[in-house]
Write a protein that holds these residues in place. Sequence first.
Motif, PDB file in Angstrom:
ATOM      1  N   LYS A 199       0.829  -1.220   0.000  1.00  0.00           N
ATOM      2  CA  LYS A 199       0.000   0.000   0.000  1.00  0.00           C
ATOM      3  C   LYS A 199       0.858   1.262   0.000  1.00  0.00           C
ATOM      4  O   LYS A 199       0.336   2.373  -0.007  1.00  0.00           O
ATOM      5  N   HIS A 200       2.188   1.085   0.056  1.00  0.00           N
ATOM      6  CA  HIS A 200       3.063   2.249   0.110  1.00  0.00           C
ATOM      7  C   HIS A 200       3.553   2.705  -1.261  1.00  0.00           C
ATOM      8  O   HIS A 200       4.347   3.646  -1.348  1.00  0.00           O
ATOM      9  N   ALA A 201       3.178   2.030  -2.348  1.00  0.00           N
ATOM     10  CA  ALA A 201       3.667   2.433  -3.668  1.00  0.00           C
ATOM     11  C   ALA A 201       2.696   2.011  -4.757  1.00  0.00           C
ATOM     12  O   ALA A 201       1.887   1.094  -4.575  1.00  0.00           O
ATOM     13  N   ILE A 207       4.289  -6.887  -1.623  1.00  0.00           N
ATOM     14  CA  ILE A 207       4.870  -6.644  -0.287  1.00  0.00           C
ATOM     15  C   ILE A 207       5.254  -5.172  -0.142  1.00  0.00           C
ATOM     16  O   ILE A 207       5.541  -4.485  -1.119  1.00  0.00           O
ATOM     17  N   GLN A 208       5.279  -4.717   1.111  1.00  0.00           N
ATOM     18  CA  GLN A 208       5.413  -3.265   1.364  1.00  0.00           C
ATOM     19  C   GLN A 208       6.848  -2.731   1.239  1.00  0.00           C
ATOM     20  O   GLN A 208       7.055  -1.611   0.810  1.00  0.00           O
ATOM     21  N   GLU A 209       7.835  -3.531   1.657  1.00  0.00           N
ATOM     22  CA  GLU A 209       9.205  -3.017   1.632  1.00  0.00           C
ATOM     23  C   GLU A 209      10.221  -4.110   1.356  1.00  0.00           C
ATOM     24  O   GLU A 209      10.088  -5.222   1.859  1.00  0.00           O
ATOM     25  N   ILE A 210      11.245  -3.744   0.576  1.00  0.00           N
ATOM     26  CA  ILE A 210      12.458  -4.567   0.493  1.00  0.00           C
ATOM     27  C   ILE A 210      13.572  -3.705   1.080  1.00  0.00           C
ATOM     28  O   ILE A 210      13.742  -2.540   0.692  1.00  0.00           O
ATOM     29  N   ILE A 300      12.486  -8.177   4.318  1.00  0.00           N
ATOM     30  CA  ILE A 300      11.242  -7.702   3.704  1.00  0.00           C
ATOM     31  C   ILE A 300      10.200  -7.425   4.784  1.00  0.00           C
ATOM     32  O   ILE A 300      10.190  -8.072   5.830  1.00  0.00           O
ATOM     33  N   ASP A 301       9.374  -6.403   4.528  1.00  0.00           N
ATOM     34  CA  ASP A 301       8.163  -6.201   5.328  1.00  0.00           C
ATOM     35  C   ASP A 301       7.007  -6.547   4.399  1.00  0.00           C
ATOM     36  O   ASP A 301       6.723  -5.817   3.445  1.00  0.00           O
ATOM     37  N   VAL A 302       6.381  -7.689   4.674  1.00  0.00           N
ATOM     38  CA  VAL A 302       5.320  -8.165   3.785  1.00  0.00           C
ATOM     39  C   VAL A 302       4.048  -7.338   3.989  1.00  0.00           C
ATOM     40  O   VAL A 302       3.319  -7.058   3.039  1.00  0.00           O
ATOM     41  N   ILE A 349      11.855 -11.260   8.044  1.00  0.00           N
ATOM     42  CA  ILE A 349      10.542 -11.102   7.397  1.00  0.00           C
ATOM     43  C   ILE A 349       9.594 -10.490   8.421  1.00  0.00           C
ATOM     44  O   ILE A 349       9.385 -11.044   9.501  1.00  0.00           O
ATOM     45  N   GLU A 350       9.063  -9.316   8.077  1.00  0.00           N
ATOM     46  CA  GLU A 350       8.127  -8.637   8.989  1.00  0.00           C
ATOM     47  C   GLU A 350       6.696  -8.899   8.532  1.00  0.00           C
ATOM     48  O   GLU A 350       6.398  -8.860   7.340  1.00  0.00           O
ATOM     49  N   GLN A 351       5.838  -9.116   9.488  1.00  0.00           N
ATOM     50  CA  GLN A 351       4.400  -9.327   9.283  1.00  0.00           C
ATOM     51  C   GLN A 351       4.098 -10.211   8.069  1.00  0.00           C
ATOM     52  O   GLN A 351       3.477  -9.778   7.091  1.00  0.00           O
ATOM     53  N   GLY A 374       7.042  -9.217  14.349  1.00  0.00           N
ATOM     54  CA  GLY A 374       5.610  -8.954  14.460  1.00  0.00           C
ATOM     55  C   GLY A 374       5.326  -7.463  14.518  1.00  0.00           C
ATOM     56  O   GLY A 374       5.846  -6.760  15.380  1.00  0.00           O
ATOM     57  N   ASP A 375       4.490  -7.009  13.587  1.00  0.00           N
ATOM     58  CA  ASP A 375       4.081  -5.597  13.588  1.00  0.00           C
ATOM     59  C   ASP A 375       2.598  -5.540  13.943  1.00  0.00           C
ATOM     60  O   ASP A 375       2.240  -5.427  15.120  1.00  0.00           O
ATOM     61  N   ASP A 376       1.714  -5.708  12.947  1.00  0.00           N
ATOM     62  CA  ASP A 376       0.262  -5.712  13.235  1.00  0.00           C
ATOM     63  C   ASP A 376      -0.097  -6.837  14.211  1.00  0.00           C
ATOM     64  O   ASP A 376      -1.030  -6.710  14.995  1.00  0.00           O
ATOM     65  N   ASN A 399       8.788  -1.906  17.006  1.00  0.00           N
ATOM     66  CA  ASN A 399       8.366  -1.005  18.070  1.00  0.00           C
ATOM     67  C   ASN A 399       7.824   0.325  17.542  1.00  0.00           C
ATOM     68  O   ASN A 399       8.563   1.169  17.065  1.00  0.00           O
ATOM     69  N   GLN A 400       6.509   0.492  17.585  1.00  0.00           N
ATOM     70  CA  GLN A 400       5.869   1.775  17.256  1.00  0.00           C
ATOM     71  C   GLN A 400       4.759   1.921  18.292  1.00  0.00           C
ATOM     72  O   GLN A 400       3.775   1.206  18.233  1.00  0.00           O
ATOM     73  N   VAL A 401       4.907   2.844  19.253  1.00  0.00           N
ATOM     74  CA  VAL A 401       3.956   2.780  20.367  1.00  0.00           C
ATOM     75  C   VAL A 401       3.577   4.142  20.943  1.00  0.00           C
ATOM     76  O   VAL A 401       4.141   5.161  20.553  1.00  0.00           O
ATOM     77  N   VAL A 423      13.430  -0.873  16.138  1.00  0.00           N
ATOM     78  CA  VAL A 423      12.773   0.421  16.352  1.00  0.00           C
ATOM     79  C   VAL A 423      12.393   0.949  14.971  1.00  0.00           C
ATOM     80  O   VAL A 423      13.213   0.948  14.058  1.00  0.00           O
ATOM     81  N   SER A 424      11.143   1.359  14.818  1.00  0.00           N
ATOM     82  CA  SER A 424      10.677   1.720  13.473  1.00  0.00           C
ATOM     83  C   SER A 424      10.088   3.124  13.405  1.00  0.00           C
ATOM     84  O   SER A 424       9.447   3.591  14.344  1.00  0.00           O
ATOM     85  N   HIS A 425      10.289   3.751  12.257  1.00  0.00           N
ATOM     86  CA  HIS A 425       9.598   5.010  11.948  1.00  0.00           C
ATOM     87  C   HIS A 425       8.172   4.685  11.525  1.00  0.00           C
ATOM     88  O   HIS A 425       7.783   3.521  11.474  1.00  0.00           O
ATOM     89  N   ARG A 426       7.371   5.696  11.208  1.00  0.00           N
ATOM     90  CA  ARG A 426       6.091   5.497  10.540  1.00  0.00           C
ATOM     91  C   ARG A 426       6.253   5.936   9.102  1.00  0.00           C
ATOM     92  O   ARG A 426       7.089   6.795   8.804  1.00  0.00           O
ATOM     93  N   SER A 427       5.459   5.382   8.214  1.00  0.00           N
ATOM     94  CA  SER A 427       5.558   5.885   6.847  1.00  0.00           C
ATOM     95  C   SER A 427       4.997   7.309   6.851  1.00  0.00           C
ATOM     96  O   SER A 427       4.022   7.595   7.547  1.00  0.00           O
ATOM     97  N   GLY A 428       5.655   8.203   6.105  1.00  0.00           N
ATOM     98  CA  GLY A 428       5.237   9.609   6.119  1.00  0.00           C
ATOM     99  C   GLY A 428       5.491  10.222   7.481  1.00  0.00           C
ATOM    100  O   GLY A 428       4.672  10.979   8.016  1.00  0.00           O
ATOM    101  N   ILE A 447      17.283  -0.568  13.393  1.00  0.00           N
ATOM    102  CA  ILE A 447      16.393   0.584  13.189  1.00  0.00           C
ATOM    103  C   ILE A 447      15.916   0.577  11.749  1.00  0.00           C
ATOM    104  O   ILE A 447      16.684   0.324  10.828  1.00  0.00           O
ATOM    105  N   LYS A 448      14.621   0.840  11.595  1.00  0.00           N
ATOM    106  CA  LYS A 448      14.050   0.917  10.247  1.00  0.00           C
ATOM    107  C   LYS A 448      13.552   2.342  10.068  1.00  0.00           C
ATOM    108  O   LYS A 448      12.656   2.779  10.793  1.00  0.00           O
ATOM    109  N   ALA A 449      14.176   3.084   9.146  1.00  0.00           N
ATOM    110  CA  ALA A 449      13.809   4.506   9.019  1.00  0.00           C
ATOM    111  C   ALA A 449      13.638   4.939   7.567  1.00  0.00           C
ATOM    112  O   ALA A 449      13.713   6.118   7.259  1.00  0.00           O
TER     113      ALA A 449
END
Length: 488
Positions: A199-201, A207-210, A300-302, A349-351, A374-376, A399-401, A423-428, A447-449
């Motif tokens: 959904k990010h592109a 999948i959302q990210e490589i 990857i973040d699926v 592999i995320e989510q 694990g994310d969602d 970690n997004q909290v 530790v993760s950023h948010r998209s946007g 860290i994922k940024a």
Amino acid sequence: MSVQEYLEKHLLSRKIEEAVNAAVRAKAPDPVLFIAGHMRRAAPAVITRVRARQILDGHGAPAVEVEVHTNKAVHRASAAGAGAPEGAAAEAAPDAERRKILARAAADAVRVINDKVSEALVGMDPQQQAQIDQAIMDLDKARHKAELGANAMLAVSIAACKAGAAEKEVPLYKHIADLVGKSATTLPVPLITVINGGKHAGNGLPIQEIMILPVGAKNFEEAMQMGSETYHHLKDIILEKYGSDSCNIGDHGFPFGDLHMDFNMPYLCYLSIFSISEGLDLVIAAIERAGYNGRIKLAIDVAATDFCIGKKYDLEFKLAKKSEQNFKTADDMIEIYSQLCSEYPLVSIEQPFDKDDWEHSKKLTTLELCQVAGDDLLMSDPERIKRAVNEYTCNALVNQVGTVTEAIEVVKQAKDAHWGVMVSHRSGDTEDSFIADLAVGAAAGQIKAGAPCRGECLTKYNQLLRIEGELGSEGLYAGENWRTASTS
Ligand SMILES: C=C(OP(=O)(O)O)C(=O)O
């Protein structure tokens, strides 16, 4: 508290004496001014007010920026997204309308912060992070963060954390490490996004990210250098293979390319790839061209929740024309992941499944092919994490909290289970770089940024470069220990 008690609590009688002695030693021309200056610095900081305003985040969407004022300074923070959860109405609305809904949510959060939150925090010691976060939570308890919104609460909490660090006169990462009860010397391995899909592109990739992980770098600075070189080789490879239409975000953020589109496109949102292995092949080619074979791993973040329909995964969910063979069961997905792990240096592999598919996440984790994050599935919720630890449903936390204290608590929970911590950023995201300090302070190891490009991503990576410089020989890049750094 009486004046006498106040003076005793903060050791001010001794500090008055020290100020007088210093004025004498300095032969201060105006001793009263000299002593007053000394005492202003010696007096403990207290929160005097909290102010919020609406700003725009990296998606150009309304977000909340917060300033925590103390009697000594002002500390600013922001978090991505609107003040309140978007809710079904915003999710379903067309983009332009959604902006209006989010703006109303942000305006509401600004009002609540300026009014209720400010009143609740005035007089508090900014070093008492847990008490501050509890006071914020108490205001919103009944509404499960619905009144303030998780992101607005996080912005207040981060601004207070910055005020706490300033009062202690230590760097932010050091203050966070104190809150965690750790020493802060580990620089995380960056999981650098080089291809966006899902959904990010606007491409066909499900999948959302490589991401690339420069685990073979000797330090964080070299890791970012390796990452950005690979990223730019990838751009060249994509241009050669798919043409310039494939790099479809312009230098100035225009989403369909502009005259500058040959340079520094933020994310490689090309239109022509559909399969995960096609994306991974491109990244492997870029790593080889950059000369970093073996020193950079893949993740990857699926974000599989986004294309789970019923109990099946639609690998063509963004395509108008679909084929039955790309509608996969969860067991088919396990086959796909196993294949990818055997063919590529895929280490995380995320989510990988729907947010409530505990069973298949466990099945995959148990195969021990790679890190399963694990994310969602976890939602940084202590109860869900507890269940996942007990059932071995995954082996890493994204970690997004909601507040700094909650972030620290779930990191501790993950560490105790010997999990990886990302530790993760948010998209946007916004331009706030807090998560860089959090990653070091919590010794997360990962860290994922985002990409090595665009201000809201670079602000995190650049802050880590500063921290590494500041730590000097004390700083230790997590490197090959990226999964275990958080547990040591
Ligand atoms: C960064 C992510 O995206 P979002 O902020 O949309 O959850 C993610 O899913 O890990």
